[in-house]
Write a protein that holds these residues in place. Structure first.
Motif, short mmCIF file in Angstrom:
data_model
loop_
_atom_site.label_atom_id
_atom_site.label_comp_id
_atom_site.label_asym_id
_atom_site.label_seq_id
_atom_site.Cartn_x
_atom_site.Cartn_y
_atom_site.Cartn_z
N ARG A 64 10.78 21.50 9.49
CA ARG A 64 9.35 21.53 9.15
C ARG A 64 8.75 22.91 9.43
O ARG A 64 7.99 23.43 8.63
CB ARG A 64 8.60 20.45 9.93
N ALA A 69 9.96 20.42 3.10
CA ALA A 69 9.07 19.33 2.71
C ALA A 69 9.53 18.01 3.33
O ALA A 69 10.72 17.74 3.42
CB ALA A 69 9.04 19.20 1.19
N GLU A 70 8.55 17.21 3.72
CA GLU A 70 8.84 15.90 4.31
C GLU A 70 9.72 15.05 3.39
O GLU A 70 10.67 14.41 3.84
CB GLU A 70 7.54 15.14 4.61
N GLU A 71 9.39 15.05 2.12
CA GLU A 71 10.13 14.22 1.16
C GLU A 71 11.61 14.56 1.15
O GLU A 71 12.46 13.68 1.10
CB GLU A 71 9.52 14.39 -0.24
N ARG A 72 11.94 15.85 1.23
CA ARG A 72 13.35 16.25 1.23
C ARG A 72 14.04 15.86 2.54
O ARG A 72 15.19 15.45 2.53
CB ARG A 72 13.47 17.75 0.98
N TYR A 74 13.25 13.22 4.29
CA TYR A 74 13.43 11.78 4.18
C TYR A 74 14.61 11.42 3.28
O TYR A 74 15.32 10.45 3.53
CB TYR A 74 12.17 11.10 3.62
N GLN A 75 14.81 12.19 2.23
CA GLN A 75 15.87 11.87 1.27
C GLN A 75 17.22 12.50 1.61
O GLN A 75 18.21 12.26 0.91
CB GLN A 75 15.44 12.28 -0.14
N TRP A 79 21.14 12.40 -0.22
CA TRP A 79 21.01 13.60 -1.04
C TRP A 79 21.73 13.49 -2.38
O TRP A 79 21.28 14.03 -3.38
CB TRP A 79 21.47 14.84 -0.28
N SER A 82 19.45 11.95 -4.83
CA SER A 82 18.14 12.58 -4.92
C SER A 82 18.18 13.75 -5.90
O SER A 82 19.16 14.48 -5.98
CB SER A 82 17.72 13.09 -3.54
N LEU A 84 16.01 16.18 -5.54
CA LEU A 84 15.23 17.20 -4.84
C LEU A 84 16.04 18.38 -4.31
O LEU A 84 15.47 19.34 -3.79
CB LEU A 84 14.47 16.57 -3.67
#
Length: 150
Positions: A64, A69-72, A74-75, A79, A82, A84
């Motif tokens: 962070r 990014a938070e979304e990445r 989380y995923q 991966w 995803s 992302l």
């Protein structure tokens, strides 16, 4: 919600300071020239595989700070499913998984894909980062290092 207290087994850095300092030096050398965001993605993914709560906590915080990014974050555990992550990141994450799950071997396809995205020197640094992260994970899981502590 009730939380379970898991007692730390030992303070490794206090009990084995020379070993701890050597791993710190290895860690510093392994980080050289690696993009800060990629570095954290690799460290989080290896730590997820090794179930190192301390390192997951530590590296998600650092990710962070590096602008991830938070979304990445989380995923990251999924991966492969995803959209992302870049091809370069995917190559690094595949190599991370192969090196971390070493008894399964490092397939030529995984190594060659990483080599296609990273020059030889950078690839060597990436490999060093992966095995250093695994060293930290093994140290912290074995001693039950508590997340959120130093």
């Amino acid at each position: 919600m009730t939380t379970i207290q898991i007692a730390e087994r030992m303070n490794f850095s206090a009990v084995a300071p020379k070993v701890f300092k050597a791993v710190m030096a290895l860690d510093a050398a392994a980080r050289q020239g690696i993009d800060p965001v990629l570095l954290e993605l690799v460290q989080i993914r290896a730590s997820q595989i090794n179930r190192c709560a301390y390192c997951i906590d530590y590296h998600t915080t650092d990710a962070r700070k590096a602008g991830e990014a938070e979304e990445r974050i989380y995923q990251l555990s999924a991966w492969e499913e995803s959209s992302l992550f870049t091809a370069r990141e995917r190559a690094a994450l595949a190599l991370t998984e192969a090196v971390t799950r070493l008894p399964e071997g490092v397939p030529d396809a995984v190594y060659n894909e990483a080599a296609a995205h990273f020059g030889e020197s950078e690839l060597a640094q990436l490999i060093a980062l992966i095995f250093t992260t695994n060293t930290w994970n093994r140290m912290n899981v074995t001693t039950r290092k508590t997340p959120g502590t130093l």
